[in-house]
Design a protein around this motif. Structure first.
Motif, PDB file in Angstrom:
ATOM      1  N   LEU A 259      23.050 -12.982  18.695  1.00  0.00           N
ATOM      2  CA  LEU A 259      23.379 -14.304  19.243  1.00  0.00           C
ATOM      3  C   LEU A 259      24.221 -15.116  18.265  1.00  0.00           C
ATOM      4  O   LEU A 259      25.083 -15.886  18.680  1.00  0.00           O
TER       5      LEU A 259
ATOM      6  N   MET B 293      18.928  -0.199  14.691  1.00  0.00           N
ATOM      7  CA  MET B 293      18.303   0.889  13.941  1.00  0.00           C
ATOM      8  C   MET B 293      17.347   0.342  12.884  1.00  0.00           C
ATOM      9  O   MET B 293      16.224   0.822  12.742  1.00  0.00           O
TER      10      MET B 293
ATOM     11  N   GLN C  22      -3.006  -0.528  12.882  1.00  0.00           N
ATOM     12  CA  GLN C  22      -2.474  -1.085  14.129  1.00  0.00           C
ATOM     13  C   GLN C  22      -3.199  -0.582  15.352  1.00  0.00           C
ATOM     14  O   GLN C  22      -3.348  -1.290  16.336  1.00  0.00           O
TER      15      GLN C  22
ATOM     16  N   LEU D 241       2.761 -10.494  18.517  1.00  0.00           N
ATOM     17  CA  LEU D 241       3.644  -9.376  18.829  1.00  0.00           C
ATOM     18  C   LEU D 241       5.118  -9.769  18.744  1.00  0.00           C
ATOM     19  O   LEU D 241       5.949  -8.982  18.330  1.00  0.00           O
ATOM     20  N   PHE D 242       5.418 -10.996  19.164  1.00  0.00           N
ATOM     21  CA  PHE D 242       6.836 -11.337  19.300  1.00  0.00           C
ATOM     22  C   PHE D 242       7.362 -12.253  18.204  1.00  0.00           C
ATOM     23  O   PHE D 242       8.546 -12.213  17.896  1.00  0.00           O
TER      24      PHE D 242
ATOM     25  N   THR E 299      12.750   9.100  13.237  1.00  0.00           N
ATOM     26  CA  THR E 299      12.284   7.835  12.652  1.00  0.00           C
ATOM     27  C   THR E 299      10.834   7.569  13.016  1.00  0.00           C
ATOM     28  O   THR E 299      10.394   7.862  14.121  1.00  0.00           O
ATOM     29  N   GLY E 300      10.110   7.030  12.040  1.00  0.00           N
ATOM     30  CA  GLY E 300       8.725   6.664  12.265  1.00  0.00           C
ATOM     31  C   GLY E 300       7.750   7.821  12.125  1.00  0.00           C
ATOM     32  O   GLY E 300       6.573   7.667  12.402  1.00  0.00           O
TER      33      GLY E 300
ATOM     34  N   VAL F 193       0.014  -0.952  21.177  1.00  0.00           N
ATOM     35  CA  VAL F 193      -0.482  -2.223  20.639  1.00  0.00           C
ATOM     36  C   VAL F 193      -0.282  -3.339  21.660  1.00  0.00           C
ATOM     37  O   VAL F 193      -1.179  -4.131  21.929  1.00  0.00           O
TER      38      VAL F 193
ATOM     39  N   GLU G 188       0.813  -1.210   0.000  1.00  0.00           N
ATOM     40  CA  GLU G 188       0.000   0.000   0.000  1.00  0.00           C
ATOM     41  C   GLU G 188       0.850   1.265   0.000  1.00  0.00           C
ATOM     42  O   GLU G 188       1.848   1.370   0.691  1.00  0.00           O
TER      43      GLU G 188
ATOM     44  N   LYS H 144      14.370  -1.160  14.525  1.00  0.00           N
ATOM     45  CA  LYS H 144      13.507  -0.129  15.071  1.00  0.00           C
ATOM     46  C   LYS H 144      12.585   0.459  14.004  1.00  0.00           C
ATOM     47  O   LYS H 144      11.406   0.705  14.259  1.00  0.00           O
ATOM     48  N   THR H 145      13.135   0.673  12.821  1.00  0.00           N
ATOM     49  CA  THR H 145      12.305   1.266  11.776  1.00  0.00           C
ATOM     50  C   THR H 145      11.160   0.325  11.405  1.00  0.00           C
ATOM     51  O   THR H 145      10.056   0.782  11.121  1.00  0.00           O
TER      52      THR H 145
ATOM     53  N   VAL I 208       9.827  -1.930  13.442  1.00  0.00           N
ATOM     54  CA  VAL I 208       8.909  -1.930  14.584  1.00  0.00           C
ATOM     55  C   VAL I 208       7.989  -0.714  14.495  1.00  0.00           C
ATOM     56  O   VAL I 208       6.779  -0.811  14.696  1.00  0.00           O
ATOM     57  N   ALA I 209       8.581   0.419  14.151  1.00  0.00           N
ATOM     58  CA  ALA I 209       7.780   1.637  14.061  1.00  0.00           C
ATOM     59  C   ALA I 209       6.731   1.510  12.963  1.00  0.00           C
ATOM     60  O   ALA I 209       5.634   2.031  13.074  1.00  0.00           O
ATOM     61  N   ALA I 210       7.071   0.809  11.884  1.00  0.00           N
ATOM     62  CA  ALA I 210       6.146   0.713  10.756  1.00  0.00           C
ATOM     63  C   ALA I 210       5.096  -0.369  10.956  1.00  0.00           C
ATOM     64  O   ALA I 210       4.001  -0.261  10.425  1.00  0.00           O
ATOM     65  N   THR I 211       5.420  -1.402  11.721  1.00  0.00           N
ATOM     66  CA  THR I 211       4.492  -2.524  11.821  1.00  0.00           C
ATOM     67  C   THR I 211       3.836  -2.642  13.190  1.00  0.00           C
ATOM     68  O   THR I 211       2.814  -3.304  13.317  1.00  0.00           O
ATOM     69  N   GLY I 212       4.435  -2.048  14.199  1.00  0.00           N
ATOM     70  CA  GLY I 212       3.863  -2.145  15.535  1.00  0.00           C
ATOM     71  C   GLY I 212       4.064  -3.507  16.173  1.00  0.00           C
ATOM     72  O   GLY I 212       3.466  -3.807  17.194  1.00  0.00           O
TER      73      GLY I 212
ATOM     74  N   LYS J  35      -2.096 -13.095  20.922  1.00  0.00           N
ATOM     75  CA  LYS J  35      -1.474 -11.774  20.989  1.00  0.00           C
ATOM     76  C   LYS J  35       0.040 -11.856  21.197  1.00  0.00           C
ATOM     77  O   LYS J  35       0.796 -11.139  20.570  1.00  0.00           O
ATOM     78  N   PHE J  36       0.429 -12.767  22.084  1.00  0.00           N
ATOM     79  CA  PHE J  36       1.860 -12.879  22.378  1.00  0.00           C
ATOM     80  C   PHE J  36       2.638 -13.283  21.124  1.00  0.00           C
ATOM     81  O   PHE J  36       3.633 -12.669  20.759  1.00  0.00           O
TER      82      PHE J  36
ATOM     83  N   ILE K  13       3.647   3.539  19.463  1.00  0.00           N
ATOM     84  CA  ILE K  13       2.592   2.707  18.858  1.00  0.00           C
ATOM     85  C   ILE K  13       2.790   1.232  19.218  1.00  0.00           C
ATOM     86  O   ILE K  13       1.837   0.578  19.643  1.00  0.00           O
ATOM     87  N   PRO K  14       4.009   0.688  19.108  1.00  0.00           N
ATOM     88  CA  PRO K  14       4.187  -0.697  19.565  1.00  0.00           C
ATOM     89  C   PRO K  14       3.770  -0.888  21.021  1.00  0.00           C
ATOM     90  O   PRO K  14       3.163  -1.898  21.366  1.00  0.00           O
TER      91      PRO K  14
ATOM     92  N   ASP L  34       9.016   6.358  18.160  1.00  0.00           N
ATOM     93  CA  ASP L  34       8.692   5.166  17.384  1.00  0.00           C
ATOM     94  C   ASP L  34       8.429   3.942  18.266  1.00  0.00           C
ATOM     95  O   ASP L  34       8.169   2.861  17.767  1.00  0.00           O
ATOM     96  N   ALA L  35       8.513   4.122  19.578  1.00  0.00           N
ATOM     97  CA  ALA L  35       8.198   3.002  20.478  1.00  0.00           C
ATOM     98  C   ALA L  35       6.778   3.103  21.000  1.00  0.00           C
ATOM     99  O   ALA L  35       6.281   2.165  21.614  1.00  0.00           O
TER     100      ALA L  35
END
Lengths: 467, 258
Positions: free
Chosen positions: A400, A377, B114, A205-206, B153-154, B93, A61, A380-381, A383-387, A201-202, B89-90, B86-87
């Protein structure tokens, strides 16, 4: 608008569209309406890749924004944009805005109805847009074809007198084909088992499977970057740290003072702060270094202070008698260091050095705070986009991958150092007639099952073997 | 082996933490589903003047006054949790950390997938700022290879800069203060963020910077609430509507945006 009416419209769509095109091209061919002008200022799609590279991906989208300047004497009653074949779009959320004023900062909401007509979105304005306005047309829910390529949109505009003409000068939008990971992730998210999995949910999210797949190649880029930093920073830190350790045990007060101050300041302040000072402070002082070398320098300077202490402890752990013995054999200080002390010291400090390497590798994550594109980094980007936290889990895996084998290596090395002593002692015992014939099996048991507990109990390996 | 133990312990702690977080979010008796009954926990990134930023150790700004007014209207105590933009919204959620995110969130369809958005309470635009002595006078000067634009970011500023400055390099920072610091120190040539923020920054700490480009993107600021908690979204919407009706929001806007 109901789905039914949309569908009936869609069936008519192609014929209408073809007619429209035909009519248009005809009118242009016969008499180019040079006075009708709607000049395109821009036509762009919002970047939608989870990466921060700003690409517009196919099959995902995005929002398309077209902006144009009306001629000073023409007022608009309608606009249409035609997307290339294979593109989907939504008429929901679509909007037209007229902008005026200096810098085009004054908005005038335009009341419009939107109709999807095949590949064309048609906007009809309730009231005509006044002449000479700067017009913005935004279409949401646009999915360009997965294969990507140069997407050439076309468009028409209708003037208040009813004449319709083509919008000139629409630039093509460069759409990147969706990556394998992206396509895989999309197909995954449609699978029933994934949907069932994500209903928890767990797990969603993870360990969200589509996001896991999608973030892997992106975070991998950060992984390479982190490796590139640490692979350069650590080798640089070793000689500096060694030099500092020699300075710290030097007899000269000045050298000792310099090294001690350096080590105390670096070890006494957080690396995070050092990174901030280097990245924001140095440029203010007129020293401009690109991000990569600067990151390497900061990390190696930091690590050298810790390595200095490791080396110093290593050197000082060698019994004083060895110095004295070497000196009495006629070796000078330098010879003593090079051929007696350092070889033994290196063997002893190797496990601690490896630990320091692990620490340094993990610390590359701190560079994320200053916009350095490494593992955290990138994660993080996304995470910010997908939640979803899933990219962080992927990032953890990338740490690891390096730290676990390294930790194992440290463990093995420590064991070897310990058993090395045992072997030496055993040999001595054997000569004395007490040994069990260099039983390798016994050693394996010793190293792999019980050394830790034996050490914890404060019993030496030798005692264990004789139990 | 101690390392493996440590790693195992870390994993165990992580899982335990998660389990706890899961419990606290799912178990709430209050009809608004608040973390602590009677208290609205607001997540924000206090680096976004004039919406919220730290003055001394106090968070002040338009949205701060707004959530205080909301708290008064709804009869709730307000608790503020700071986190990176950027933390938020997560965190919303996932639940368990905050009830609502108020940190200059523009409505975006992707974000709306979301989280739930409340009604909008402010409309803002995008702007690009450069240092006055940078010699960058027009957007075209910036949209070239090698020029760097700092963004948070975000944010919508990030994607707007990518869309409109495809040739420039976009560098992401954790918060908007760092973006401006990067521009001042020369690590970046420009900053792209919301106009109100640029104006506030330029009026205060960065008087040696200037706006080189702006666009009336009409982003609607709204609060973000977990999709699991429609009751709270509804309650917030009602309160926002009331504040809009009695002129409080206009008053606050007049106070902060001049």
């Amino acid at each position: 608008m109901t789905k039914q009416s949309l569908k009936t419209m869609a069936t008519k769509a192609l014929s209408i569209f073809l007619l429209l095109c035909l009519g248009l091209s005809f009118s242009i061919a016969v008499e180019p309406p040079s006075s009708y002008a709607l000049e395109t200022v821009k036509c762009t799609a919002r970047p939608n890749s989870d990466d921060t590279n700003g690409n517009v991906l196919g099959g995902k989208e995005t929002r398309v924004t077209w902006e144009g300047q009306c001629a000073a004497d023409e007022s608009l009653s309608g606009l249409s944009l035609t997307f290339p074949e294979g593109t989907e779009f939504s008429i929901a959320d679509a909007r037209v805005t007229a902008l005026t004023g200096e810098d085009m900062m004054t908005r005038e909401a335009v009341d419009a109805t939107f109709i999807a007509d095949g590949q064309t979105i048609v906007a009809s304005f309730t009231d005509d847009i006044a002449a000479g306005r700067y017009v913005r047309f935004e279409v949401y829910g646009v999915f360009f074809p997965r294969t990507g390529g140069e997407m050439q949109l076309t468009g028409t505009f209708t003037l208040s007198d009813g004449t319709t003409a083509e919008i000139a000068g629409i630039p093509a939008i460069n759409v990147t084909s969706s990556s394998i990971a992206q396509s895989w992730a999309d197909s995954l998210s449609k699978k029933p088992w994934v949907q069932k999995w994500n209903s928890n949910k767990f797990l969603r999210l993870f360990l969200n499977p589509p996001i896991l797949v999608k973030s892997f190649p992106i975070v991998f880029k950060g992984f390479l970057m982190a490796l590139a930093v640490v692979a350069l920073a650590f080798p640089i830190a070793i000689p500096i740290g060694f030099l500092l350790s020699l300075m710290r045990i030097s007899r000269r007060k000045v050298l000792r003072g310099i090294a001690t101050t350096y080590v105390n300041v670096i070890r006494g302040t957080p690396l995070f702060l050092q990174i901030y000072i280097a990245f924001f402070g140095l440029p203010l002082a007129g020293i401009s270094v690109p991000n990569y070398p600067l990151g390497v320098i900061v990390l190696s300077l930091n690590s050298s202070a810790y390595l200095c202490e490791i080396f110093r402890a290593g050197i000082q752990s060698i019994p004083k008698g060895q110095f004295e013995a070497s000196r009495s054999l006629g070796m000078n200080g330098r010879q003593t260091m090079l051929s007696v002390i350092i070889p033994q010291m290196l063997r002893r400090v190797l496990p601690t050095m490896t630990s320091e390497f692990i620490l340094l590798y993990k610390d590359t994550s701190l560079l994320a705070a200053v916009g350095f594109m490494e593992v955290v980094m990138y994660a993080k980007t996304i995470v910010a986009a997908t939640g979803s936290i899933t990219p962080y889990i992927v990032a953890a895996c990338f740490y690891l991958i390096i730290t676990l084998p390294m930790a194992k290596f440290v463990g093995k090395f420590e064991n070897r150092l310990a058993t090395g002593d045992v072997v030496q002692k055993k040999k001595r015992k054997k000569r004395n007639g007490f040994g069990n014939g260099g039983d390798d099996g016994g050693e394996v048991v010793l190293t792999e099952s019980g050394l830790e507990s034996v050490e914890d109990a404060g019993i030496t390996p030798e005692e264990f073997s004789s139990m | 082996m101690k390392k493996t133990l440590a790693i195992f312990a870390m994993c165990a702690a992580l899982v335990a933490g998660l389990a706890l977080a899961g419990c606290s979010s799912s178990k709430s008796t209050d009809d608004l589903g608040l973390l602590t009954p009677g208290k609205l926990t607001v997540a924000t990134s206090p680096d976004y003047p004039p919406f919220e930023n730290l003055e001394g150790d106090e968070v002040v700004g338009f949205e701060v006054d707004l959530w205080n007014a909301l708290g008064e209207k709804m009869g709730l105590e307000i608790e503020v949790v700071s986190m990176q933009f950027d933390a938020i919204i997560p965190a919303v959620v996932a639940g368990g950390k905050c009830d609502v995110g108020i940190s200059g969130f523009s409505y975006l369809p992707e974000r709306a997938e979301q989280v739930d958005f409340t009604e909008s309470y402010f409309v803002d635009n995008q702007a690009v700022a450069v240092m006055k002595d940078s010699g960058l006078a027009a957007p075209a000067d910036l949209n070239v290879e090698g020029k760097k634009i700092a963004v948070q970011t975000g944010t919508t500023g990030e994607s707007w800069a990518q869309e409109n400055y495809p040739n420039a390099q976009i560098i992401g920072f954790g918060n908007s203060n760092d973006c401006f610091a990067a521009m001042q120190s020369g690590k970046a040539d420009a900053v792209c963020t919301n106009l109100a923020v640029v104006e506030a920054m330029l009026a205060d700490a960065y008087s040696d910077a200037t706006i080189v480009d702006q666009s009336a993107t009409a982003e609607e600021y709204a609060m973000v609430v977990s999709k699991d908690n429609p009751a709270l979204t509804q309650a917030l919407n009602d309160a926002i509507a009331e504040l809009q009706k009695d002129g409080t929001i206009d008053e606050l806007a007049a106070k902060w945006f001049q």
